[in-house]
Write a protein that holds these residues in place. Structure first.
Motif, mmCIF file in Angstrom:
data_model
loop_
_atom_site.group_PDB
_atom_site.id
_atom_site.type_symbol
_atom_site.label_atom_id
_atom_site.label_comp_id
_atom_site.label_asym_id
_atom_site.label_seq_id
_atom_site.Cartn_x
_atom_site.Cartn_y
_atom_site.Cartn_z
ATOM 1 N N THR A 107 0.586 -1.103 0.602
ATOM 2 C CA THR A 107 0.105 -0.290 -0.042
ATOM 3 C C THR A 107 0.639 1.255 0.027
ATOM 4 O OG1 THR A 107 -2.187 -1.209 1.457
ATOM 5 C CG2 THR A 107 -1.285 1.378 1.424
ATOM 6 N N SER A 136 -8.907 7.588 -5.701
ATOM 7 C CA SER A 136 -8.153 8.318 -4.838
ATOM 8 C C SER A 136 -7.013 8.047 -4.929
ATOM 9 C CB SER A 136 -8.467 7.818 -3.285
ATOM 10 O OG SER A 136 -8.185 8.737 -2.207
ATOM 11 N N ARG A 141 -3.441 1.517 -3.610
ATOM 12 C CA ARG A 141 -3.207 -0.383 -3.164
ATOM 13 C C ARG A 141 -2.352 -1.229 -4.612
ATOM 14 N NH1 ARG A 141 -5.180 -4.878 -0.037
ATOM 15 N NH2 ARG A 141 -3.921 -6.179 -0.160
ATOM 16 N N GLU A 246 -9.233 -3.623 -11.464
ATOM 17 C CA GLU A 246 -10.950 -3.285 -10.791
ATOM 18 C C GLU A 246 -10.084 -4.532 -9.084
ATOM 19 O OE1 GLU A 246 -12.998 -1.440 -10.736
ATOM 20 O OE2 GLU A 246 -12.189 -0.971 -12.532
ATOM 21 N N PRO A 247 -10.212 -4.446 -7.957
ATOM 22 C CA PRO A 247 -10.359 -4.487 -7.592
ATOM 23 C C PRO A 247 -11.043 -5.884 -6.658
ATOM 24 C CG PRO A 247 -11.390 -2.251 -6.697
ATOM 25 C CD PRO A 247 -10.896 -2.280 -7.951
ATOM 26 N N ARG A 248 -10.792 -6.717 -5.822
ATOM 27 C CA ARG A 248 -11.448 -7.977 -5.903
ATOM 28 C C ARG A 248 -12.394 -8.127 -4.193
ATOM 29 N NH1 ARG A 248 -7.238 -12.802 -7.636
ATOM 30 N NH2 ARG A 248 -6.983 -12.264 -9.932
ATOM 31 N N VAL A 249 -12.036 -6.989 -3.770
ATOM 32 C CA VAL A 249 -12.556 -6.958 -2.280
ATOM 33 C C VAL A 249 -12.509 -5.341 -1.955
ATOM 34 C CG1 VAL A 249 -12.277 -9.269 -1.651
ATOM 35 C CG2 VAL A 249 -10.502 -7.984 -1.319
ATOM 36 N N GLU A 250 -13.064 -5.100 -1.233
ATOM 37 C CA GLU A 250 -13.097 -3.202 -1.019
ATOM 38 C C GLU A 250 -11.792 -3.621 -0.695
ATOM 39 O OE1 GLU A 250 -15.451 -0.218 1.884
ATOM 40 O OE2 GLU A 250 -16.066 -2.697 1.924
ATOM 41 N N GLY A 251 -11.484 -2.039 -0.946
ATOM 42 C CA GLY A 251 -9.284 -1.588 0.056
ATOM 43 C C GLY A 251 -8.810 -2.648 -1.955
ATOM 44 N N GLY A 252 -8.758 -3.583 -1.968
ATOM 45 C CA GLY A 252 -7.852 -3.962 -2.850
ATOM 46 C C GLY A 252 -7.293 -3.313 -3.924
ATOM 47 N N ILE A 254 -5.636 -1.865 -7.182
ATOM 48 C CA ILE A 254 -5.708 -1.148 -8.045
ATOM 49 C C ILE A 254 -5.078 -1.219 -9.185
ATOM 50 C CG2 ILE A 254 -8.142 0.302 -6.965
ATOM 51 C CD1 ILE A 254 -6.187 2.539 -7.770
#
Length: 268
Positions: A107, A136, A141, A246-252, A254
């Motif tokens: 991150t 953002s 990540r 595209e993130p696979r999970v929230e916060g994954g 990018i």
């Protein structure tokens, strides 16, 4: 020989946060061994061709093989072994060590550090790409995967490198142990089954005293880069590709970076 960009490179390195660019490479104890001699090699992560040795941990990689004498041999060992590669019984000829890691992540808590890294590796206008996706700049990540190769001469070292089908890959078109290189070594740069024209390749050259010179080069219209080489030096070539995901999970993740790497030596 293609033009060098040493002055530009040194200026760029002076401005770059080097902590953002850690290469991963295969580091043989000796790039030339006798038939029957054991091939020992570390896996290293670090900067400017200096780094820490990684232990043998199969869960961390997808591929770890040595191609030699028309045979592909899986690297075996005990968990935790250093060096990670310890193989005997190789045939006379060129040995190509191939290693693909699994997926790792990080991150970027500071946008400027991510931007410095992207600029150093010439990944394009990441600010514009980031904004176009409505992302953002906070806590960016990234996932990353390494695709490393090394050329080792066993006995006479005769033979040729080849493409082994990794997502990104450097392929030597000449054999540094047997061919008359004439001052440079030609390599293809592949990504997604296509040669990559006009793309940056970073070259690290180390002398016997451990001094390292870093230069930047670019592939030509056919996706071939001509890297300047001299007898008696050890080399690492490196190129990085950036993939939007595209993130696979929230916060994954990018972004995913794919790192091609090649090490070799040029005998005196």
């Amino acid at each position: 020989m293609k033009p060098l960009f040493l002055a530009a490179t040194l200026a760029l390195l002076a401005l770059t946060d080097k902590s953002a660019a850690h290469e991963f490479w295969i580091d043989p104890e000796d790039f030339t061994i006798a038939p029957g001699e054991v091939l020992l090699s570390d896996l290293r992560v670090g900067q400017e061709f200096v780094g820490s040795a990684m232990s043998f941990l199969p869960r961390r990689y997808e591929t770890f093989v040595v191609i030699n004498g028309g045979e592909t041999r899986e690297v075996e060992g005990r968990i935790g072994d250093i060096p990670a590669l310890n193989m005997e019984g190789l045939d006379d000829g060129l040995a190509v060590v191939v290693h693909q890691t699994g997926v790792s992540d990080l991150t970027w808590s500071e946008w400027e550090r991510f931007l410095n890294f992207a600029n150093h590796k010439d990944l394009g206008d990441v600010t514009a790409m980031h904004e176009a996706r409505g992302l953002s700049q906070e806590n960016v990540r990234e996932d990353y995967i390494r695709y490393a190769k090394s050329l080792v001469a066993v006995g006479d070292g005769a033979g040729a490198d080849a493409r082994f089908g990794m997502r990104t890959e450097l392929v030597a078109l000449e054999n540094p142990y047997t061919d008359d290189l004439g001052g440079d070594l030609a390599m293809e740069l592949w990504y997604d089954d296509a040669l990559q024209p006009d793309y940056q390749v970073e070259l690290f050259a180390m002398d016997a005293e451990g001094n390292v010179e870093i230069t930047l080069h670019r592939t030509d219209a056919e996706g071939i880069v001509y890297l300047p080489v001299e007898p008696g030096l050890t080399y690492m070539a490196d190129a990085v590709f950036l993939e939007a995901v595209e993130p696979r999970v929230e916060g994954g993740a990018i972004w995913v970076t794919h790192w091609a790497n090649m090490t070799f030596a040029v005998p005196e």
